[in-house]
Design a protein around this motif. Structure first.
Motif, PDB file in Angstrom:
ATOM      1  N   ASN A  83       0.808  -1.221   0.000  1.00 33.23           N
ATOM      2  CA  ASN A  83       0.000   0.000   0.000  1.00 33.23           C
ATOM      3  C   ASN A  83       0.841   1.271   0.000  1.00 33.23           C
ATOM      4  O   ASN A  83       0.293   2.369   0.092  1.00 33.23           O
ATOM      5  N   LEU A  84       2.154   1.121  -0.100  1.00 36.30           N
ATOM      6  CA  LEU A  84       3.019   2.292  -0.171  1.00 36.30           C
ATOM      7  C   LEU A  84       2.875   2.955  -1.536  1.00 36.30           C
ATOM      8  O   LEU A  84       3.103   2.331  -2.559  1.00 36.30           O
ATOM      9  N   GLN A  85       2.487   4.210  -1.521  1.00 40.37           N
ATOM     10  CA  GLN A  85       2.319   4.946  -2.768  1.00 40.37           C
ATOM     11  C   GLN A  85       3.208   6.191  -2.841  1.00 40.37           C
ATOM     12  O   GLN A  85       3.785   6.472  -3.885  1.00 40.37           O
ATOM     13  N   ASP A  86       3.303   6.924  -1.771  1.00 38.89           N
ATOM     14  CA  ASP A  86       4.029   8.192  -1.798  1.00 38.89           C
ATOM     15  C   ASP A  86       5.366   8.036  -1.071  1.00 38.89           C
ATOM     16  O   ASP A  86       5.395   7.920   0.147  1.00 38.89           O
ATOM     17  N   CYS A  87       6.451   8.014  -1.821  1.00 38.85           N
ATOM     18  CA  CYS A  87       7.782   7.830  -1.246  1.00 38.85           C
ATOM     19  C   CYS A  87       8.663   9.026  -1.598  1.00 38.85           C
ATOM     20  O   CYS A  87       9.014   9.233  -2.761  1.00 38.85           O
ATOM     21  N   LYS A  88       9.018   9.785  -0.576  1.00 37.25           N
ATOM     22  CA  LYS A  88       9.836  10.980  -0.787  1.00 37.25           C
ATOM     23  C   LYS A  88      11.316  10.731  -0.483  1.00 37.25           C
ATOM     24  O   LYS A  88      12.138  11.645  -0.581  1.00 37.25           O
ATOM     25  N   LEU A  89      11.655   9.491  -0.112  1.00 34.89           N
ATOM     26  CA  LEU A  89      13.025   9.186   0.311  1.00 34.89           C
ATOM     27  C   LEU A  89      14.061   9.532  -0.743  1.00 34.89           C
ATOM     28  O   LEU A  89      15.161   9.977  -0.429  1.00 34.89           O
ATOM     29  N   THR A  90      13.724   9.277  -1.988  1.00 33.88           N
ATOM     30  CA  THR A  90      14.713   9.463  -3.043  1.00 33.88           C
ATOM     31  C   THR A  90      15.022  10.922  -3.332  1.00 33.88           C
ATOM     32  O   THR A  90      15.848  11.229  -4.188  1.00 33.88           O
ATOM     33  N   ALA A  91      14.363  11.835  -2.624  1.00 34.28           N
ATOM     34  CA  ALA A  91      14.686  13.256  -2.789  1.00 34.28           C
ATOM     35  C   ALA A  91      15.983  13.625  -2.075  1.00 34.28           C
ATOM     36  O   ALA A  91      16.530  14.704  -2.305  1.00 34.28           O
ATOM     37  N   SER A  92      16.475  12.749  -1.216  1.00 34.24           N
ATOM     38  CA  SER A  92      17.729  13.045  -0.520  1.00 34.24           C
ATOM     39  C   SER A  92      18.880  13.138  -1.512  1.00 34.24           C
ATOM     40  O   SER A  92      19.122  12.221  -2.292  1.00 34.24           O
ATOM     41  N   THR A  93      19.595  14.247  -1.480  1.00 34.09           N
ATOM     42  CA  THR A  93      20.733  14.428  -2.394  1.00 34.09           C
ATOM     43  C   THR A  93      21.937  13.608  -1.959  1.00 34.09           C
ATOM     44  O   THR A  93      22.931  13.553  -2.684  1.00 34.09           O
ATOM     45  N   ARG A  94      21.834  12.953  -0.802  1.00 34.42           N
ATOM     46  CA  ARG A  94      22.938  12.129  -0.308  1.00 34.42           C
ATOM     47  C   ARG A  94      22.703  10.637  -0.510  1.00 34.42           C
ATOM     48  O   ARG A  94      23.568   9.828  -0.200  1.00 34.42           O
ATOM     49  N   LEU A  95      21.534  10.270  -1.000  1.00 31.40           N
ATOM     50  CA  LEU A  95      21.210   8.856  -1.193  1.00 31.40           C
ATOM     51  C   LEU A  95      22.028   8.282  -2.350  1.00 31.40           C
ATOM     52  O   LEU A  95      21.816   8.630  -3.509  1.00 31.40           O
ATOM     53  N   THR A  96      22.960   7.393  -2.007  1.00 31.20           N
ATOM     54  CA  THR A  96      23.838   6.808  -3.026  1.00 31.20           C
ATOM     55  C   THR A  96      23.714   5.295  -3.116  1.00 31.20           C
ATOM     56  O   THR A  96      24.318   4.681  -3.989  1.00 31.20           O
ATOM     57  N   LYS A  97      22.907   4.672  -2.221  1.00 32.43           N
ATOM     58  CA  LYS A  97      22.816   3.217  -2.247  1.00 32.43           C
ATOM     59  C   LYS A  97      21.421   2.760  -1.856  1.00 32.43           C
ATOM     60  O   LYS A  97      20.882   3.178  -0.826  1.00 32.43           O
ATOM     61  N   ILE A  98      20.841   1.898  -2.697  1.00 33.22           N
ATOM     62  CA  ILE A  98      19.606   1.212  -2.338  1.00 33.22           C
ATOM     63  C   ILE A  98      19.854  -0.286  -2.486  1.00 33.22           C
ATOM     64  O   ILE A  98      20.622  -0.719  -3.334  1.00 33.22           O
TER      65      ILE A  98
END
Length: 312
Positions: free
Chosen positions: A227-242
């Motif tokens: 049910n996850l629809q709205d994910c703002k996590l990827t807006a982080s300019t420091r996110l380099t690993k998933i």
């Protein structure tokens, strides 16, 4: 002379104790199996490696007695000890536990409340994944002499803190403890990592806020959060690993209707295997302007526009 005598006495005690027990020794007590992990004087400890009971409410002992006036502190829970235990409802105690292994409570579908110690300093992957009825994390002795604790909990989310007591790593969630389905905590501005499996299988999660200093999302972190629809996590300019399968979705009819919206990301350079398997992006595909490599299965069976442009 007294110092020499005292030193000899300690040595004798140490030899006596270590002669009575050894690392790897196992003891079965009250449905639990324990293994000795250290025999050092003042730090003698065991790890829970199996549970064979059927109680709905259990208390983890502080110590076990193994004879000859030897008490061993219960310091760790091994990987998978309670995995898929569907009778377990509450867990308390664990006052001296310092480590909880991978998948220790994975799939405990009826677990509703667990008490955790502020002594905890190591937390495995997918520890509480698929604990659909988990509502409460409580922390024993929440404040230490400095007014802070290694663990914190807020809005149904468990996390490690830094020396200032601020959240730095999200560890797990209690699906029934989330506020209105949001994966948000009050203080977001120090969080750098989301642990592997932190929200895995959480059916109540509908949105998660931006964590501006986020650097890493672990494996399976949001796998089967249908049910996850709205994910703002990827807006982080420091996110380099998933991690692998971090947003993997079930291939169901509902999945085609459940559109995931990701914020634009300008720092991620690699998208791993099954990261967005089965996900529906509708007609607006997320922007990954810095991506240089994509695993063959990263978007397998995903619902996407017919023409993909990952950089614009």
């Amino acid at each position: 002379m007294r110092k020499i005598f005292f030193s000899l006495l300690l040595s004798l005690i140490s030899v006596t104790i270590q002669g009575a027990i050894a690392v790897g020794d196992k003891y079965e007590i009250d449905d639990f199996t324990y293994k000795v992990i250290t025999t050092e004087v003042g730090n003698r400890g065991v790890e829970i490696i199996a549970y064979n009971g059927s109680d709905t409410d259990i208390t983890i002992k502080d110590y076990i007695y193994v004879g000859n006036n030897i008490y061993l502190t219960v310091r760790s829970i091994a990987a998978g000890v309670f995995e898929n235990n569907t009778t377990l409802s509450t867990v308390s105690g664990m006052r001296y536990i310092k480590n909880i292994g991978d998948r220790a409570f994975y799939g405990c579908a009826n677990l509703s409340e667990i008490e955790l110690p502020n002594s905890l300093d190591a937390f495995g992957d997918e520890v509480f994944a698929y604990c659909a009825n988990l509502k409460i994390f409580s922390i024993g002795n929440e404040k230490d002499s400095k007014g802070t604790t290694a663990l914190g909990t807020d809005h149904g989310i468990l996390y490690f803190t830094n020396d200032e007591g601020r959240p730095v790593e999200i560890l797990a969630c209690a699906p029934l403890g989330l506020t209105e389905g949001r994966g948000n905590i009050t203080d977001k501005n120090a969080v750098k990592r989301i642990n592997a499996g932190a929200f895995e299988g959480c059916q109540t999660l509908t949105e998660i806020a931006n964590y501006p200093l986020l650097e890493e999302i672990g494996d399976y972190a949001f796998k089967y959060c249908t049910n996850l629809q709205d994910c703002k996590l990827t807006a982080s300019t420091r996110l380099t690993k998933i991690g692998i399968s971090c947003f993997e979705q079930h291939m169901t009819t509902d999945a085609a209707e459940n559109i995931l919206t990701l914020a634009d990301n300008s720092s991620l350079t690699y998208i791993p295997s099954r990261a967005f398997y089965g996900r529906n992006f509708g007609e607006t595909f997320p922007v990954f302007s810095a991506v240089k490599e994509i695993s063959n299965e990263a978007f397998r069976r995903a619902y996407t526009p017919s023409t993909l442009d990952l950089t614009s």
